[in-house]
Design a protein around this motif. Structure first.
Motif, PDB file in Angstrom:
ATOM      1  N   UNK A 144       0.814  -1.208   0.000  1.00  0.00           N
ATOM      2  CA  UNK A 144       0.000   0.000   0.000  1.00  0.00           C
ATOM      3  C   UNK A 144       0.847   1.257   0.000  1.00  0.00           C
ATOM      4  N   UNK A 145       1.889   1.269   0.835  1.00  0.00           N
ATOM      5  CA  UNK A 145       2.812   2.408   0.875  1.00  0.00           C
ATOM      6  C   UNK A 145       3.462   2.618  -0.485  1.00  0.00           C
ATOM      7  N   UNK A 146       3.905   1.530  -1.107  1.00  0.00           N
ATOM      8  CA  UNK A 146       4.603   1.611  -2.389  1.00  0.00           C
ATOM      9  C   UNK A 146       3.674   2.057  -3.508  1.00  0.00           C
ATOM     10  N   UNK A 147       2.485   1.474  -3.561  1.00  0.00           N
ATOM     11  CA  UNK A 147       1.525   1.836  -4.596  1.00  0.00           C
ATOM     12  C   UNK A 147       1.174   3.320  -4.521  1.00  0.00           C
ATOM     13  N   UNK A 148       0.962   3.816  -3.298  1.00  0.00           N
ATOM     14  CA  UNK A 148       0.558   5.216  -3.139  1.00  0.00           C
ATOM     15  C   UNK A 148       1.692   6.171  -3.482  1.00  0.00           C
ATOM     16  N   UNK A 149       2.859   5.959  -2.891  1.00  0.00           N
ATOM     17  CA  UNK A 149       3.958   6.911  -3.093  1.00  0.00           C
ATOM     18  C   UNK A 149       4.445   6.924  -4.541  1.00  0.00           C
ATOM     19  N   UNK A 150       4.350   5.768  -5.228  1.00  0.00           N
ATOM     20  CA  UNK A 150       4.784   5.724  -6.625  1.00  0.00           C
ATOM     21  C   UNK A 150       3.638   6.019  -7.583  1.00  0.00           C
TER      22      UNK A 150
END
Length: 383
Positions: free
Chosen positions: A46-52
């Motif tokens: 979730x962190x990766x999907x959002x920040x990228x």
């Protein structure tokens, strides 16, 4: 460097982290250490999907409407990085005492229709399987409606899946079994390389040069470059293989959530053929379902990421068009995903990193559906 977060956003981060910890503890109590770790892997996703801003939907649309291919190339990097580890694990994991399975399914008429429906739906709904989760977690009220319709479409499809399953299909084909892990990887790399080269040619022909890539800012507060997102999501995919023993999936949990809701209100889903072999899933705690707890992690990881970036601010007013397209897109994605063995994560990404032919065919029919969905978006003035 210290990270300064507004107090209201800090509260959201604390709530998301607290809920993630509680779900991880609950998963541990229900199913052990691996289940607890799966929650945290979902949080990283979730962190990766959002920040990228790593969405499959926008990348597929941009190559058509803007002739920009950076998003597609980042997807290809994600697939290759994951496959470099997953192919040997699938081929030799059992011999090494680490049994790992892939998603290898027969692809036929039903799956082609389902992938096409999903492609249309993700453009109308504004997100794919992972995109719906991370944008809903990031505070998008429109995507919360898409998610609700996604769940409804998923459970409705389970009522008819036994009928769709009677349609003709190709046999399940594994490139790893046919050519070995090295041969399968070379084939995958060659095809993806050719597709990447085609996107470069399209982009340069339209614009004269490739668009400058977004740079990575802070790891915690973002934004991340697409390639940073690809690397981090490859870590998510590899960790899922190692911890869970299979590829990352998203949408089977939506059918389960819908099935549980139907079951709770007295609709006899347990008599439907789809559920007769997994009645325990309807009756057990949802924390025993690995895909569900990873999805919870994605939502909460994206919620924390949005707050860390100072952008968690749900808007509760939606236009009639936004409401109707969110519902239509969610229903199409939910129903289509069940016919086609999953979404862009479970069927497309999961299929390709398993060395399965069905992943390539899902890509073909999903992209065709996306073309129609993109045209519909333009006609509806959605951009």
């Amino acid at each position: 460097m210290a990270v300064t977060i507004p107090r209201s956003q800090g509260t959201v981060v604390a709530v998301a982290a607290g809920l993630l910890a509680l779900i991880s503890l609950g998963a541990y109590a229900e199913a052990g250490v691996r289940q607890a770790v799966a929650v945290l892997i979902g949080g990283l996703a979730g962190l990766s999907l959002y920040h990228a801003s790593f969405g499959f939907t926008a990348a597929w649309r941009r190559i058509v409407t803007e002739r920009r291919g950076a998003g597609l190339r980042a997807q290809f990097v994600l697939i290759l990085l994951t496959s470099a580890v997953s192919f040997p694990l699938i081929a030799w994991g059992s011999q090494l005492g680490w049994p790992t399975g892939g998603f290898v399914f027969p692809f036929g008429v039903a799956a082609a229709i389902g992938a096409f429906m999903f492609g249309v739906g993700m453009q109308l709904g504004g997100g794919c399987g992972s995109g719906t989760l991370f944008t809903a977690g990031g505070g998008s009220t429109r995507m919360m409606i898409t998610l609700a319709a996604f769940i409804l479409g998923s459970v409705l499809a389970t009522a008819h899946l036994h009928l769709w399953g009677q349609l003709p299909k190709l046999p399940a084909t594994s490139l790893i079994r046919e050519f070995g892990p090295h041969g399968a990887f070379l084939i995958t790399a060659a095809v993806l390389g050719a597709l990447a080269f085609a996107t470069v040619r399209i982009e340069r022909s339209a614009h004269g040069e490739l668009a400058a890539s977004r740079k990575t800012g802070s790891f915690l507060t973002g934004p991340w470059s697409p390639m940073m997102g690809a690397v981090m999501l490859a870590i998510v995919g590899i960790a899922t293989f190692v911890v869970v023993g299979r590829p990352w999936g998203i949408t089977s949990a939506f059918a389960l959530w819908g099935g549980k809701i139907f079951h709770a209100v007295g609709i006899p889903v347990d008599t439907w053929p789809y559920w007769t072999w997994q009645r325990g899933a309807l009756e057990n705690s949802v924390l025993r379902d690995t895909t569900s707890v990873m999805d919870f992690g994605v939502i909460l990881g994206a919620m924390a990421a949005a707050a860390l970036a100072g952008r968690f601010a749900p808007v509760w007013q939606l236009s009639r068009r936004d409401l109707l397209t969110a519902i239509a897109g969610g229903l199409l994605m939910g129903y289509g995903a069940r016919l086609a063995y999953g979404c862009n994560i479970g069927a497309y990404l999961g299929g390709l990193v398993s060395g399965s032919l069905h992943g390539w065919l899902w890509l073909l029919f999903g992209f065709l559906g996306s073309l129609l969905g993109t045209r519909l978006r333009l006609k509806l003035g959605m951009g």
